[in-house]
Write a protein that holds these residues in place. Structure first.
Motif, PDB file in Angstrom:
ATOM      1  N   ILE A  80       0.843  -1.204   0.000  1.00 51.12           N
ATOM      2  CA  ILE A  80       0.000   0.000   0.000  1.00 51.12           C
ATOM      3  C   ILE A  80       0.874   1.248   0.000  1.00 51.12           C
ATOM      4  O   ILE A  80       0.668   2.166  -0.799  1.00 51.12           O
ATOM      5  N   GLU A  81       1.864   1.281   0.888  1.00 54.25           N
ATOM      6  CA  GLU A  81       2.729   2.451   0.999  1.00 54.25           C
ATOM      7  C   GLU A  81       3.485   2.709  -0.311  1.00 54.25           C
ATOM      8  O   GLU A  81       3.581   3.849  -0.768  1.00 54.25           O
ATOM      9  N   ALA A  82       3.994   1.656  -0.929  1.00 53.45           N
ATOM     10  CA  ALA A  82       4.727   1.815  -2.191  1.00 53.45           C
ATOM     11  C   ALA A  82       3.814   2.330  -3.298  1.00 53.45           C
ATOM     12  O   ALA A  82       4.211   3.198  -4.092  1.00 53.45           O
ATOM     13  N   HIS A  83       2.599   1.824  -3.349  1.00 51.63           N
ATOM     14  CA  HIS A  83       1.648   2.262  -4.372  1.00 51.63           C
ATOM     15  C   HIS A  83       1.299   3.743  -4.179  1.00 51.63           C
ATOM     16  O   HIS A  83       1.286   4.524  -5.142  1.00 51.63           O
ATOM     17  N   ILE A  84       1.019   4.125  -2.949  1.00 46.54           N
ATOM     18  CA  ILE A  84       0.691   5.528  -2.649  1.00 46.54           C
ATOM     19  C   ILE A  84       1.892   6.420  -2.930  1.00 46.54           C
ATOM     20  O   ILE A  84       1.752   7.503  -3.507  1.00 46.54           O
ATOM     21  N   GLU A  85       3.078   5.967  -2.533  1.00 50.05           N
ATOM     22  CA  GLU A  85       4.307   6.743  -2.748  1.00 50.05           C
ATOM     23  C   GLU A  85       4.496   7.053  -4.233  1.00 50.05           C
ATOM     24  O   GLU A  85       4.753   8.199  -4.616  1.00 50.05           O
ATOM     25  N   ARG A  86       4.369   6.032  -5.079  1.00 52.02           N
ATOM     26  CA  ARG A  86       4.548   6.233  -6.525  1.00 52.02           C
ATOM     27  C   ARG A  86       3.523   7.223  -7.076  1.00 52.02           C
ATOM     28  O   ARG A  86       3.859   8.116  -7.860  1.00 52.02           O
ATOM     29  N   ALA A  87       2.279   7.078  -6.656  1.00 49.47           N
ATOM     30  CA  ALA A  87       1.215   7.955  -7.167  1.00 49.47           C
ATOM     31  C   ALA A  87       1.419   9.405  -6.719  1.00 49.47           C
ATOM     32  O   ALA A  87       1.274  10.333  -7.527  1.00 49.47           O
ATOM     33  N   LEU A  88       1.760   9.604  -5.457  1.00 47.42           N
ATOM     34  CA  LEU A  88       1.957  10.975  -4.956  1.00 47.42           C
ATOM     35  C   LEU A  88       3.196  11.623  -5.564  1.00 47.42           C
ATOM     36  O   LEU A  88       3.178  12.818  -5.891  1.00 47.42           O
ATOM     37  N   GLN A  89       4.265  10.842  -5.736  1.00 46.15           N
ATOM     38  CA  GLN A  89       5.480  11.388  -6.353  1.00 46.15           C
ATOM     39  C   GLN A  89       5.205  11.787  -7.805  1.00 46.15           C
ATOM     40  O   GLN A  89       5.584  12.878  -8.228  1.00 46.15           O
ATOM     41  N   ALA A  90       4.552  10.901  -8.533  1.00 44.23           N
ATOM     42  CA  ALA A  90       4.288  11.165  -9.949  1.00 44.23           C
ATOM     43  C   ALA A  90       3.328  12.338 -10.140  1.00 44.23           C
ATOM     44  O   ALA A  90       3.537  13.173 -11.019  1.00 44.23           O
ATOM     45  N   GLY A  91       2.296  12.395  -9.335  1.00 43.90           N
ATOM     46  CA  GLY A  91       1.276  13.413  -9.542  1.00 43.90           C
ATOM     47  C   GLY A  91       1.497  14.739  -8.851  1.00 43.90           C
ATOM     48  O   GLY A  91       0.980  15.773  -9.296  1.00 43.90           O
ATOM     49  N   HIS A  92       2.295  14.731  -7.759  1.00 48.47           N
ATOM     50  CA  HIS A  92       2.372  15.951  -6.946  1.00 48.47           C
ATOM     51  C   HIS A  92       3.765  16.244  -6.391  1.00 48.47           C
ATOM     52  O   HIS A  92       3.915  17.177  -5.601  1.00 48.47           O
ATOM     53  N   ASN A  93       4.777  15.459  -6.785  1.00 47.44           N
ATOM     54  CA  ASN A  93       6.130  15.627  -6.257  1.00 47.44           C
ATOM     55  C   ASN A  93       6.111  15.649  -4.728  1.00 47.44           C
ATOM     56  O   ASN A  93       6.710  16.510  -4.095  1.00 47.44           O
TER      57      ASN A  93
END
Length: 154
Positions: A25-38
């Motif tokens: 879960i943490e890895a999935h959220i991390e990737r999405a937040l980094q990609a979409g919002h830095n």
């Protein structure tokens, strides 16, 4: 009990499954937040925790409370606050009644980023849970997570 005790083995396997679910879960959220919002998942979590503060009694959190809420050491939390402050997303100021106390508030830019990132975080969480539910070892944990109720603030 011995190290080969079936109850301990089952407990260890359950802990591994919970740890696996959390990591995915943490890895999935991390990737999405980094990609979409830095924004990292920890940065998002810190902004979210601090955005819930208010000016009334008990409204501002001490750094230890913030560290506990974002599951970091106090020193790591201070470094995280400094990084977000350098980006203009947080600001610190002295407590007006106790000059030893330092408050940290989310800036307008931080609130805007948090609100923009919230749907990304929520969608990534949902997608990670849906993916994990396909795994027979993780599905029971997903069901538990989905039925938990958030504590109501006092």
């Amino acid at each position: 009990m011995t190290a080969t005790d079936p109850a301990l083995t089952a407990l260890a396997q359950s802990w591994c499954a919970l740890s696996l679910l959390h990591g995915r879960i943490e890895a999935h959220i991390e990737r999405a937040l980094q990609a979409g919002h830095n924004l990292s998942a920890r940065e998002y979590s810190l902004l979210d925790v601090l955005s819930r503060q208010h000016d009334g009694d008990g409204g501002h959190l001490q750094m230890k409370q913030v560290a506990d809420a974002v599951v970091l050491s106090q020193s790591a939390t201070t470094r995280l606050v400094t990084r977000l402050e350098d980006r203009g997303l947080l600001e610190r100021y002295l407590c007006p009644t106790d000059r030893r106390g330092i408050y940290t508030n989310v800036t307008e830019a931080g609130l805007e980023l948090l609100e923009a990132a919230r749907p990304t975080n929520d969608a990534a969480l949902r997608a990670a849970l849906d993916e994990a539910a396909k795994n027979p070892e993780l599905a029971p944990l997903v069901r538990v997570v989905e039925t938990l109720k958030a504590p109501v603030p006092a």
